[in-house]
Enzyme design. Structure first.
Site, PDB file in Angstrom:
ATOM      1  N   GLU A   1      25.941  10.926  34.081  1.00 54.95           N
ATOM      2  CA  GLU A   1      25.787  11.009  32.628  1.00 54.95           C
ATOM      3  C   GLU A   1      25.424  12.421  32.206  1.00 54.95           C
ATOM      4  O   GLU A   1      25.929  12.928  31.195  1.00 54.95           O
ATOM      5  CB  GLU A   1      24.726  10.013  32.153  1.00 54.95           C
ATOM      6  CG  GLU A   1      25.128   8.555  32.302  1.00 54.95           C
ATOM      7  CD  GLU A   1      26.408   8.222  31.559  1.00 54.95           C
ATOM      8  OE1 GLU A   1      26.654   8.811  30.484  1.00 54.95           O
ATOM      9  OE2 GLU A   1      27.171   7.374  32.050  1.00 54.95           O
TER      10      GLU A   1
ATOM     11  N   HIS B   1      32.645  13.335  26.034  1.00 61.64           N
ATOM     12  CA  HIS B   1      31.790  12.813  27.112  1.00 61.64           C
ATOM     13  C   HIS B   1      32.532  11.748  27.917  1.00 61.64           C
ATOM     14  O   HIS B   1      32.551  11.786  29.154  1.00 61.64           O
ATOM     15  CB  HIS B   1      30.515  12.231  26.486  1.00 61.64           C
ATOM     16  CG  HIS B   1      29.648  11.456  27.416  1.00 61.64           C
ATOM     17  ND1 HIS B   1      28.453  11.939  27.928  1.00 61.64           N
ATOM     18  CD2 HIS B   1      29.782  10.200  27.940  1.00 61.64           C
ATOM     19  CE1 HIS B   1      27.915  11.033  28.721  1.00 61.64           C
ATOM     20  NE2 HIS B   1      28.692   9.970  28.733  1.00 61.64           N
ATOM     21  N   GLU B   2      33.157  10.809  27.225  1.00 70.19           N
ATOM     22  CA  GLU B   2      33.860   9.727  27.920  1.00 70.19           C
ATOM     23  C   GLU B   2      35.104  10.237  28.656  1.00 70.19           C
ATOM     24  O   GLU B   2      35.397   9.797  29.778  1.00 70.19           O
ATOM     25  CB  GLU B   2      34.247   8.629  26.922  1.00 70.19           C
ATOM     26  CG  GLU B   2      33.071   7.922  26.265  1.00 70.19           C
ATOM     27  CD  GLU B   2      32.118   7.305  27.266  1.00 70.19           C
ATOM     28  OE1 GLU B   2      32.557   6.925  28.368  1.00 70.19           O
ATOM     29  OE2 GLU B   2      30.912   7.208  26.960  1.00 70.19           O
TER      30      GLU B   2
ATOM     31  N   HIS C   1      34.300  11.655  32.051  1.00 62.86           N
ATOM     32  CA  HIS C   1      34.135  10.651  33.113  1.00 62.86           C
ATOM     33  C   HIS C   1      35.475  10.388  33.804  1.00 62.86           C
ATOM     34  O   HIS C   1      35.540  10.267  35.035  1.00 62.86           O
ATOM     35  CB  HIS C   1      33.618   9.331  32.526  1.00 62.86           C
ATOM     36  CG  HIS C   1      32.142   9.323  32.250  1.00 62.86           C
ATOM     37  ND1 HIS C   1      31.204   9.771  33.142  1.00 62.86           N
ATOM     38  CD2 HIS C   1      31.451   8.876  31.169  1.00 62.86           C
ATOM     39  CE1 HIS C   1      29.997   9.623  32.627  1.00 62.86           C
ATOM     40  NE2 HIS C   1      30.110   9.083  31.434  1.00 62.86           N
TER      41      HIS C   1
END
Length: 307
Positions: A214, A140-141, A144
């Site tokens: 997100e 997930h990070e 980004h």
């Protein structure tokens, strides 16, 4: 995008629109400051200096504020191993890896681009998550960074920060600056009004973008690992444990909510959903459930269990 993270045209469009609208606000704000200070050179110089500092040093500021430090593979082999595997699968440069010594279970990514990125996790997160859950959060990070929305959020937040500083400076200078003539007072009031409006509008625009980014990061991270249920398990576990963190500790972290894996809201997330930096947990879990069906993923045997 030259990596294996799924591209997201809707995220790109939202980032473009947000920066365009913030750019218009920036022009209005700069015009108001020039009217007050009567020097466009000073306004441009100060704004450029602050923007440059925020862009180039955002990673260091974030790490310092969250008491994070860069760690090597010998100290945290499990963490580095997970990042190495994900970067190899995604075909992206490995970011610096950092750890923040705090019980709040969370993670964030920062940095101006993929070659100058940092992924930071807290010791509280490392203690609570199973290996597959940790990989879901890290994916997930990393998404980004790959989608470049970390850099966009850094730039987008600049205008709100600058407007907030101007409002505070103007307020205190008005209180302690002595008497002013009527024309100066009128200009001062106009600038205060513009600065306040810019702060509010940028605040709202950033949160609309943040909520979508997100969801985009959840989607990209789940598709990269192929285990949406592991990310869902991590979300559920972290959100539940957040309510057990002392309110005092959560308040010190709320300024960075837009960059966190989950917001530091404690047990009152319903108080400001319209102003939230993240979509509701239910919406994130629903999306991950749909991705699980699309991928044909077998149901997990239980929270925190590797599939």
């Amino acid at each position: 995008m030259s990596n294996r993270f799924r591209s997201d045209p809707r995220l790109t469009a939202r980032m473009t629109i947000t920066l365009f609208l913030l750019g218009l606000l920036y022009v209005l704000f700069a015009a108001a400051l020039i009217a007050l200070l009567k020097s466009w050179v000073l306004v441009v110089a100060v704004a450029a200096l602050l923007l440059g500092a925020q862009y180039w040093y955002s990673d260091r500021v974030a790490l310092y504020a969250m008491r994070g430090r860069i760690v090597d593979a010998e100290e945290y082999p499990r963490l580095h191993g997970a990042v190495d595997r994900l970067c190899a699968v995604a075909d992206v440069p490995k970011p610096q890896v950092a750890v923040a010594e705090m019980d709040m279970p969370n993670a964030f990514a920062t940095g101006r681009n993929a070659d100058h990125a940092v992924v930071c996790v807290t010791t509280g997160l490392l203690r609570r998550l199973e290996p597959d859950e940790l990989e879901g959060v890290l994916a997930h990070e990393l998404s980004h960074v790959a989608h470049r929305d970390v850099a966009v959020m850094t730039i987008a937040s600049f205008l709100g920060v600058l407007a907030g500083l101007v409002v505070r400076f103007a307020f205190y200078s008005h209180m302690f600056g002595g008497r002013r003539d009527q024309n100066t007072a009128v200009v001062f009031s106009v600038v205060m009004g513009v600065a306040a409006a810019v702060y509010v509008l940028s605040f709202l625009l950033i949160r609309v973008l943040s909520r979508y980014r997100e969801l985009a990061a959840d989607r990209a991270g789940a598709l990269l690992t192929g285990r949406p249920s592991a990310l869902a398990s991590a979300l559920t576990k972290v959100t539940g444990d957040m309510a057990r963190i002392p309110t005092r500790d959560l308040r010190t972290s709320q300024a960075f909510n837009a960059f966190y894996f989950t917001p530091a809201l404690g047990d009152h997330p319903h108080l400001a959903r319209f102003f939230a930096t993240h979509p509701p947990l239910e919406q994130r879990l629903d999306q991950l459930g749909r991705i699980s069906v699309e991928l044909g993923e077998a149901p997990a045997s239980g929270p925190g269990k590797a599939g």
